[in-house]
Structures are given as C-alpha cells and as structure tokens.
Design a protein around this motif. Structure first.
Motif, PDB file in Angstrom:
ATOM      1  N   ALA A 168     -10.471  39.229 -28.071  1.00 48.22           N
ATOM      2  CA  ALA A 168     -10.948  40.542 -28.894  1.00 48.22           C
ATOM      3  C   ALA A 168     -10.620  41.666 -28.663  1.00 48.22           C
ATOM      4  O   ALA A 168     -11.023  42.509 -29.041  1.00 48.22           O
ATOM      5  CB  ALA A 168     -12.576  40.121 -29.018  1.00 48.22           C
ATOM      6  N   VAL A 213      -8.659  40.766 -33.862  1.00 47.07           N
ATOM      7  CA  VAL A 213      -8.556  39.872 -32.768  1.00 47.07           C
ATOM      8  C   VAL A 213      -7.485  39.279 -32.681  1.00 47.07           C
ATOM      9  O   VAL A 213      -6.774  39.002 -33.837  1.00 47.07           O
ATOM     10  CB  VAL A 213      -9.689  38.817 -33.168  1.00 47.07           C
ATOM     11  CG1 VAL A 213      -9.627  37.764 -31.892  1.00 47.07           C
ATOM     12  CG2 VAL A 213     -11.148  39.453 -33.129  1.00 47.07           C
ATOM     13  N   ASP A 249     -16.853  36.667 -39.358  1.00 44.45           N
ATOM     14  CA  ASP A 249     -15.423  36.650 -38.908  1.00 44.45           C
ATOM     15  C   ASP A 249     -14.550  35.609 -39.383  1.00 44.45           C
ATOM     16  O   ASP A 249     -15.240  35.073 -40.618  1.00 44.45           O
ATOM     17  CB  ASP A 249     -15.640  36.202 -37.255  1.00 44.45           C
ATOM     18  CG  ASP A 249     -16.182  34.965 -36.946  1.00 44.45           C
ATOM     19  OD1 ASP A 249     -17.219  34.987 -36.047  1.00 44.45           O
ATOM     20  OD2 ASP A 249     -16.187  34.067 -37.799  1.00 44.45           O
TER      21      ASP A 249
END
Ligand SMILES: Nc1ncnc2c1ncn2[C@@H]1O[C@@H](CSCCNC[C@@H]2Cc3ccc([N+](=O)[O-])cc3CN2)[C@@H](O)[C@H]1O
Length: 265
Positions: A168, A213, A249
């Motif tokens: 990340a 990410v 996400d």
C-alpha cells in the motif's frame, strides 16, 4: 503508477477512524464463519505461532496503522512488541488503545475470537492486558528508507510482522522489493517474517484519502521475498467473497507469508 510524492500527499488525508470502519467493523469484521476474511487472517497467525517455533525478545510490527489485531497471537511469544507507523494519527490511535483510554477502538471481538481459536480457555481480558503490557514502543517508520526507523534496531528484532502495509506504500513491484529489503534490515539473521497483505488491489479508501496500491499476485510475493533475501516457509492465499467486496477497495484476496532471514548474512 503513483509517484512517491503522490503517495506521501495521499497519506496526509488518511483518516484512521474511516479506515477502521471500512475494514474492522461489519461486514468485514464478521466472526460467524471461518469463510470470512478476519477469522482467516487471525487463524493464519494463531496457527503459525501455536508451534512455538517463533519466539524471542522483540517482535517489530511494520506499518501497524491504527490496528492491533495482528499482534494478538504474537504477544504470547515475545517480551516486547514494537509497533510502528508513518503517520502520527495512527501512532496516536494505537497509543489510545494501549493506554485503555476512552474513545479508543474496541478490539474486544477480535481478542475474544483469538482466545477462542487458540483454545486455551484464556479470558480475553488477560490477553488484552498482556498485549498492553508488552506493547512497549510505538515508533515512526518509513519503509522507503534503508534504515526504516532512522537508526538500526539494537538488538535487531527476533521477528517481524507486517499487515497490509508494504504493497500500500509501494508505487510498483520494484519498490515493494526494496521496502521488503529495508525492513529485513530490522530483523536478526535467522529471524522470522510474517506478512499479511492484499492481492490484486489497486486502491483503497480511508475517509477523504484514496490511496494507490501496487496490485500483487501470489507469484509477485514469492519473487519479492526471494529477491529481498528471505527464505519462504509458507504462502497461503484467501479469495475475497463478493459479500466482502464493499467498495472500500478493489482487493481480490489476501496473502499470508511466513518467511525467514537466512542465518548467514
Ligand atoms: N513510507 C511508509 N512507511 C511505512 N508505513 C507507511 C508509509 N507510508 C504510509 N504508511 C502506513 O501504511 C499504511 C498501512 S494501512 C494500509 C492499508 N492497506 C490496504 C487496505 C488494508 C486491508 C485490510 C483488511 C482487508 N481485509 O479484507 O480484511 C483488506 C484490506 C485492503 N485494503 C498506513 O498505516 C500508513 O500510515
């Protein structure tokens, strides 16, 4: 591909409470079935520590964020736990929990679940107390620096844990390998490294922050550990079910890696 400057800028807007809400409250914090992601993560750690092979004086947790769940099985096997994070807001969140202050995040469902799967009938308050006693230092860290803590850890850690951090904060796979090598400098030869991380993730949300990410596949993790000089002991993967794909996400799955730094430097 994000630049290191964009990454740093993004983290200025990281909201720990939003991040905790997104990942550590329902639906993701669902303990009702081993099929769900949190019980899977906790079981990986509980089973790995259950052997008793991984123990010593100090365990360092790299990029702790505002979470402590990842330390619940580890804390039985190390005299000192060192938590670390890049952001003061996360270190402050950890400190609130460590001091048992009002307003700290409630990790009791996680502590209760870990005591249940460890099967020793330990009251969860005992484990909570033990982690609070052993969580002695909460330090700033930057995994992009060869010395992530700014100075060598003396003595080096006997074990290293890192959950959802390195992928990340790395713009690409080469940066992920470098970050792994940097954190490896904190670990003694022969020390164990335990990594939890995201597979196939390209972004995640933490309040106003939308963070990039580097999307990893299991093979990327395997290759990165080898390139960073680690010997792989075990690599497991979990596929994120549709019910847990909540939009916070785009993670496809989670990996758990147990690796070891070779004895010969
Ligand atoms: N240069 C740096 N060095 C070290 N740490 C740094 C640096 N920059 C930022 N940081 C620090 O690293 C960060 C760690 S939190 C990273 C979150 N990773 C993505 C998120 C996590 C997650 C969790 C759980 C589940 N699940 O399904 O159960 C899925 C997912 C997938 N999305 C943050 O604490 C920041 O403060």
């Amino acid at each position: 591909m994000s630049s290191p400057a964009e990454l740093r800028e993004g983290y200025e807007h990281f909201d720990p409470r939003a991040y905790l809400r997104n990942n550590y409250l329902p639906p993701r914090a669902d303990f009702s079935s081993e099929e769900f992601v949190v019980p899977w993560k906790l079981r990986c750690l509980a089973e790995t520590f259950a052997s008793g092979e991984i123990r010593g004086r100090t365990l360092i947790d790299v990029g702790s964020g505002p979470t402590i769940y990842q330390l619940l099985s580890a804390c039985d096997h190390f005299e000192e736990i060192v938590a670390t994070d890049y952001l003061a807001v996360n270190r402050e969140e950890l400190g609130r929990w460590a001091r048992g202050e009002p307003g700290a995040f409630d990790w009791s469902p996680f502590i209760q679940h870990v005591c249940k799967i460890e099967g020793r009938g330990e009251p969860w308050q005992d484990k909570e107390r033990r982690l609070r006693e052993r969580l002695r230092r909460i330090l700033p860290i930057d995994v992009h620096r060869p010395e992530p803590l700014g100075a060598p850890l003396r003595p080096p850690a006997d074990a290293l844990l890192s959950a959802f951090c390195l992928e990340a904060v790395s713009p690409d796979r080469a940066a992920f390998v470098r970050a792994l090598a940097h954190v490896g400098n904190l670990l003694r030869p022969g020390g164990h490294a335990l990594l939890l991380g995201a597979l196939g993730e390209s972004f995640y949300l933490a309040g106003p922050a939308r963070l990039p990410v580097v999307p990893l596949e299991e093979s990327d993790v395997r290759e990165a550990l080898a390139a960073a000089g680690f010997a792989l002991r075990e690599l497991r993967s979990y596929a994120m079910p549709a019910a847990l794909r909540t939009g916070v996400d785009d993670v496809d799955g989670v990996f758990f890696a147990h690796a070891q730094k070779p004895l010969e430097a």
